[in-house]
Scaffold this motif. Structure first.
Motif, mmCIF file in Angstrom:
data_model
loop_
_atom_site.group_PDB
_atom_site.id
_atom_site.type_symbol
_atom_site.label_atom_id
_atom_site.label_comp_id
_atom_site.label_asym_id
_atom_site.label_seq_id
_atom_site.Cartn_x
_atom_site.Cartn_y
_atom_site.Cartn_z
ATOM 1 N N PHE A 19 41.007 46.843 47.543
ATOM 2 C CA PHE A 19 39.994 46.660 48.590
ATOM 3 C C PHE A 19 38.772 45.917 48.038
ATOM 4 O O PHE A 19 38.316 44.929 48.613
ATOM 5 N N VAL A 20 38.276 46.363 46.894
ATOM 6 C CA VAL A 20 37.072 45.752 46.326
ATOM 7 C C VAL A 20 37.352 44.349 45.808
ATOM 8 O O VAL A 20 36.606 43.400 46.092
ATOM 9 N N TYR A 21 38.450 44.188 45.070
ATOM 10 C CA TYR A 21 38.734 42.905 44.421
ATOM 11 C C TYR A 21 38.999 41.793 45.432
ATOM 12 O O TYR A 21 38.488 40.673 45.280
ATOM 13 N N ILE A 22 39.783 42.096 46.450
ATOM 14 C CA ILE A 22 40.116 41.053 47.432
ATOM 15 C C ILE A 22 38.883 40.651 48.237
ATOM 16 O O ILE A 22 38.645 39.461 48.480
ATOM 17 N N PHE A 23 38.075 41.608 48.639
ATOM 18 C CA PHE A 23 36.891 41.246 49.415
ATOM 19 C C PHE A 23 35.865 40.492 48.562
ATOM 20 O O PHE A 23 35.111 39.676 49.087
ATOM 21 N N MET A 24 35.858 40.735 47.253
ATOM 22 C CA MET A 24 34.957 39.974 46.397
ATOM 23 C C MET A 24 35.529 38.609 46.064
ATOM 24 O O MET A 24 34.815 37.601 46.042
ATOM 25 N N ASN A 25 36.821 38.546 45.816
ATOM 26 C CA ASN A 25 37.437 37.303 45.357
ATOM 27 C C ASN A 25 37.811 36.367 46.501
ATOM 28 O O ASN A 25 37.833 35.148 46.319
ATOM 29 N N GLU A 26 38.124 36.922 47.672
ATOM 30 C CA GLU A 26 38.565 36.106 48.812
ATOM 31 C C GLU A 26 37.622 36.272 49.995
ATOM 32 O O GLU A 26 38.040 36.198 51.152
ATOM 33 N N TRP A 27 36.348 36.496 49.719
ATOM 34 C CA TRP A 27 35.407 36.774 50.784
ATOM 35 C C TRP A 27 35.307 35.621 51.776
ATOM 36 O O TRP A 27 35.228 35.831 52.983
ATOM 37 N N VAL A 84 35.415 45.441 40.046
ATOM 38 C CA VAL A 84 34.124 44.752 39.889
ATOM 39 C C VAL A 84 34.030 44.112 38.503
ATOM 40 O O VAL A 84 33.621 42.947 38.361
ATOM 41 N N ALA A 85 34.418 44.860 37.483
ATOM 42 C CA ALA A 85 34.337 44.343 36.114
ATOM 43 C C ALA A 85 35.251 43.143 35.926
ATOM 44 O O ALA A 85 34.858 42.130 35.321
ATOM 45 N N PHE A 86 36.456 43.239 36.445
ATOM 46 C CA PHE A 86 37.395 42.131 36.273
ATOM 47 C C PHE A 86 36.945 40.909 37.067
ATOM 48 O O PHE A 86 37.080 39.768 36.596
ATOM 49 N N TRP A 87 36.430 41.132 38.259
ATOM 50 C CA TRP A 87 35.935 40.008 39.065
ATOM 51 C C TRP A 87 34.813 39.277 38.319
ATOM 52 O O TRP A 87 34.785 38.034 38.296
ATOM 53 N N ALA A 88 33.910 40.029 37.709
ATOM 54 C CA ALA A 88 32.814 39.406 36.957
ATOM 55 C C ALA A 88 33.348 38.628 35.754
ATOM 56 O O ALA A 88 32.899 37.506 35.474
ATOM 57 N N LEU A 89 34.318 39.203 35.052
ATOM 58 C CA LEU A 89 34.909 38.500 33.914
ATOM 59 C C LEU A 89 35.639 37.238 34.361
ATOM 60 O O LEU A 89 35.567 36.197 33.702
ATOM 61 N N ARG A 90 36.332 37.339 35.496
ATOM 62 C CA ARG A 90 37.093 36.174 35.965
ATOM 63 C C ARG A 90 36.177 35.046 36.429
ATOM 64 O O ARG A 90 36.531 33.874 36.318
ATOM 65 N N LYS A 91 35.013 35.392 36.958
ATOM 66 C CA LYS A 91 34.050 34.350 37.318
ATOM 67 C C LYS A 91 33.579 33.603 36.082
ATOM 68 O O LYS A 91 33.317 32.389 36.132
ATOM 69 N N LYS A 92 33.463 34.308 34.958
ATOM 70 C CA LYS A 92 32.988 33.698 33.718
ATOM 71 C C LYS A 92 34.115 33.000 32.964
ATOM 72 O O LYS A 92 33.914 31.935 32.367
ATOM 73 N N PHE A 93 35.312 33.594 32.997
ATOM 74 C CA PHE A 93 36.457 33.024 32.280
ATOM 75 C C PHE A 93 37.582 32.730 33.272
ATOM 76 O O PHE A 93 38.686 33.288 33.169
ATOM 77 N N THR A 94 37.303 31.877 34.228
ATOM 78 C CA THR A 94 38.253 31.602 35.318
ATOM 79 C C THR A 94 39.575 31.089 34.791
ATOM 80 O O THR A 94 40.654 31.565 35.197
#
Length: 861
Positions: A493-501, A733-743
């Motif tokens: 729920f959190v990851y998809i709404f953050m990553n595919e907002w 949340v942590a993984f989304w932040a890391l993926r934004k930095k290390f896409t």
């Protein structure tokens, strides 16, 4: 322009795009260049090589090639650069978009001076890359199986298509329901049924008269000519929707069978009623989600591509060509692989079953509990380098269909889950060392299976009975499964709404606009080639799906009130609302990875708090919490199939409604027949492997949460489970932040799929069902796909379809000829895999001191 942080200007700002009079995609126009480029003969040869791919990778007919030539000839460099910039922005974190292609178009966008090619070649490749992305598909898998053009006059919803579809829905729905409880499940999938649909359609072309009859105000053409691609796909979609087994019946078995709740009033009428509700509620919900998971171009749906490939193989004229040294036609290749697997499957399924459950390491010391626990395939963890020679086991993860990153993420998750179970079991965490490590049973404080009758009196939970008997305990595998499920829900729920907002926001805005303007088309919101071509057809209004959903809900309410379920309607409403909230992120994941997140475990928790101590209410809430989402995802997959095939949406709607109604009638009959005529159904000793893995899991979960209750489970027995929800959200949340930095580095890591692997234990599945699929995926979806792309494009899905069809038809013959009235073949090759403690499944690592463990009797409540 910084492509990492700023979205490039859309094509609206760069192009003056228009639709031609026939509704096809209009050519880009630019004030400085409107002429059409004329190719020389040498350039035409070079461009055709690009269009078809190296070694004819993309199997396009000549008319499609000419279409791409036309689009390329009108593509300006300015428009091409804009398209490629937008592509980089949209797909930079898209694991399905080829990384080498992304690198290439990034280089092209950076300027000619950075590319080692002459000016003409640079412009040609830049325009070509933009043309195939704009006018076909960004994904090579989709380009390989779909045409970039459409014939709006091609027959689709014909009488003969209905006849063929209805016939095979009737046959396949019975068979698929019959084998739904087998481990592993055998299914007549759409790719298999297409092989049967094709000759049926050709037969009707030969025998039906060429005449038109009038029925009231409608004229029906009995025979419209040759059997078409769209008729084939229409019958396939009907059969695919109708031929699936109903997941509601897992719960029906739990309510009806004597080894579970033994409710005699659960008969054909109740089962049919609830099946209709869950099917059509899911259908209505699917239609409401089209903007989220069908029309967006990133919703690739890898699971539907084999169906499209086989459809193309059966009806398209195939050009003679040599692919990586292979010249065999796809049609002949299918039947050769089908025949080979049909014959071969007799070996692991009947003649030497130890090849199917190849727990060869346990044969060294069959009664060694530790060896069986770690390496066993039946009730152990499956740490074994090679676990099967059975295609039904290898294909459990559909390794030739799903992208390699999905298979690898899930296998890695199963590996993590295995180590978690290993740690809990060896340390005897929460007494897990006193039970078998990997099943879904509940146990009492003496280590035997929990006796439900001692805590349920006259259908109600007995506090005194519970205090005088025992708390319920689960094994290490089941405990890890529950924790991983809970973490997966919040993570998804959190990851998809953050990553595919952006995708979710745009689709929601489109839905609101459709409510304000009910006559507007949802296709107008999307500018990809498929959506633009679909504007030629009348769309299904949202209110059609909304009415279907509301009517299904009303029927469900009538069934719940009319039968002695004891389930309050308001509880069902709450569960449905929660499921609808989850259906968007779960479908986004399904559309891009092919993995379906079930919502049933969450529904059980909600029901346990709302209706404590009511087992049947817990089961029914679970039905609505899982089946509505699961059925919605099934329908959505077929809607995406129709979208790729450019089929009239209203025709597909009618076909799905008819097929679903017929399926409900037949699958209910199949289940009733199984209950009345199958000995040892849902037990580990069932001769045809109808062991009902999921119903056994449902029963245990219902007992643990629906009867004993969440307070006793989460506050007293297993408090760690409460924290799993928080852990999943924080991890997202942590993984989304890391993926934004290390896409780039984390592009192929998917946290939700990893959790989906961790939760694979606790229901008799383990690494032995995932390791063979990893090998197959590594070979076909990684190595061959990159090294022999042309071969993979032409033969990969055909190989998967041929093997799967061979297993399905061979299994049907083996069951009715050799297993239904057992003709036992007893020899070492059929007994060795079950001769030791792994086959028995009743071992525990530690002996219970004094025959009893846990707190003193009566000290719990």
């Amino acid at each position: 322009m910084d492509l990492k942080t700023e979205k490039p200007l859309g094509l609206v700002e760069v192009l003056d795009e228009s639709l031609s009079s026939d509704g096809d995609i209009g050519c880009e126009k630019h004030p400085e260049k409107t002429e059409t480029y004329v190719f020389t003969e040498e350039e035409r040869l070079k461009v055709e090589t690009l269009i078809r791919g190296v070694d004819d990778t993309v199997d396009l007919v000549d008319s499609d090639v000419e279409y791409m030539f036309e689009r390329l000839s009108t593509m300006t460099m300015e428009a091409a650069i804009a398209i490629l910039e937008e592509t980089i922005f949209d797909h930079k974190d898209d694991a399905n978009f080829p990384g080498d292609v992304l690198d290439r178009i990034t280089l092209l966008v950076s300027g000619e001076e950075n590319c080692d090619m002459d000016h003409e070649s640079y412009e040609l490749e830049t325009r070509f890359q933009a043309t195939q992305i704009k006018y076909h598909s960004p994904y090579p898998e989709v380009r390989a199986v779909c045409s970039p053009t459409d014939d709006v006059d091609m027959p689709c919803e014909s009488l003969r298509a209905y006849i063929v579809g209805i016939f095979w829905v009737s046959c396949a729905s019975f068979i698929n329901q019959f084998f739904a409880e087998r481990q592993p499940t055998i299914t007549l999938s759409a790719t298999v049924l297409q092989i049967l649909i094709y000759p049926s359609g050709e037969l009707l072309c030969r025998i039906l008269p060429h005449k038109t009859i009038k029925i009231f105000k409608w004229s029906v053409n009995l025979n419209t000519g040759p059997w078409t691609v769209k008729e084939q796909m229409f019958a396939t979609i009907m059969t695919n929707i109708g031929a699936g087994s109903s997941n509601f019946f897992h719960y029906g078995l739990v309510m009806r069978l004597p080894i579970f709740f033994n409710l005699e009033w659960v008969g054909y009428g109740f089962l049919f009623l609830l099946d209709v509700v869950t099917q059509f509620f899911g259908f209505g919900l699917a239609g409401m989600l089209r903007r989220y998971v069908i029309y967006p171009k990133k919703a690739m749906w890898p699971t539907v591509l084999p169906t499209l490939q086989l459809n193309k193989t059966l009806l398209s004229t195939e050009r003679k060509q040599i692919i990586n040294g292979w010249s065999i036609s796809k049609y002949k290749f299918f039947f050769l692989t089908f025949a080979a697997m049909f014959v071969y499957f007799f070996i692991p399924d009947y003649l030497m079953t130890s090849l199917a459950t190849f727990n060869w390491i346990t044969w060294i010391a069959p009664h060694n509990k530790k060896l069986a626990f770690i390496t066993g395939s039946k009730s152990g963890l499956g740490f074994n380098p090679w676990t099967t020679f059975d295609w039904s086991v290898i294909n459990y993860t559909t390794p030739l269909v799903l992208p390699f990153f999905v298979t690898a993420n899930r296998w890695f998750g199963v590996l993590i889950g295995g180590f978690l179970v290993l740690g809990m079991y060896w340390s005897n965490y929460k007494f897990t060392g006193y039970f078998p490590p990997n099943n879904s049973n509940l146990y009492d404080n003496t280590g035997v299976k929990y006796n439900l009758s001692r805590i349920v009196i006259d259908g109600e939970f007995s506090e005194e009975g519970y205090k005088s008997y025992s708390q319920p305990y689960v094994g290490a595998g089941y405990l890890s499964m529950l924790g991983a499920y809970y973490a997966m829900y919040t993570c998804a729920f959190v990851y998809i709404f953050m990553n595919e907002w952006r995708t979710v926001k745009d689709a929601f805005k489109g839905f609101i606009e459709s409510i304000k303007h009910p006559r507007s088309s949802a296709f107008a919101q999307f500018d990809d080639s498929f959506s633009v071509m679909m504007r030629n057809y009348k769309e299904v209004p949202d209110w059609w799906y909304l009415v279907t959903l509301v009517v299904a809900f009303c029927i469900g309410v009538a069934g719940i009130v009319g039968y002695p379920t004891g389930c309050p309607v308001w509880a069902i409403v709450v569960v449905i609302l929660v499921s609808v909230a989850l259906v968007i992120p779960t479908n986004v994941i399904f559309a891009t990875t092919g993995y379906l997140i079930p919502g049933d475990t969450l529904a059980v928790i909600i029901a346990a708090y709302m209706v404590p101590g009511n087992a049947i209410a817990s089961v029914l809430c679970r039905v609505f919490g899982y089946n509505t989402d699961e059925q919605a995802e099934t329908f959505i997959g077929d809607m995406k199939l129709a979208h790729y095939a450019k089929m009239p949406p209203r025709a597909v709607f009618r076909g799905q409604m008819i097929a679903t109604t017929l399926q409900c009638l037949i699958t209910t009959g199949a289940l009733t027949w199984l209950i009345d005529n199958t000995p040892d159904l849902c037990t580990s000793t069932q001769t045809a492997r109808l062991v009902c893995t999921f119903p056994n899991q449902v029963y245990s979960n219902t007992l643990l949460l629906g009867i004993v209750g969440p307070r006793r489970t989460y506050d007293v027995l297993y408090p760690i489970l409460k924290w799993a929800f928080l852990m999943g959200g924080l991890f997202a949340v942590a993984f989304w932040a890391l993926r934004k930095k290390f896409t780039r580095q984390l592009k192929y890591i998917h946290p939700v799929i990893i959790f989906a692997g961790i939760n694979r234990f606790g229901a008799s599945y383990n690494l032995s069902y995932y390791t063979p699929g990893l090998y197959a995926s590594l070979i076909f979806q990684y190595y061959i796909r990159r090294r022999y792309t042309a071969w993979w494009t032409k033969y990969n899905y055909i190989l998967s379809s041929g093997f799967t069809a061979g297993v399905a038809f061979s299994a049907i013959l083996i069951f009715f000829a050799l297993q239904y009235h057992p003709k036992t073949l007893k020899w070492w090759g059929n007994t060795v895999s079950s001769a030791g403690v792994d086959g028995a499944g009743t071992y525990a690592l530690y002996e219970i001191p004094g025959g009893r463990f846990g707190p003193p009797e009566g000290s719990w409540s």
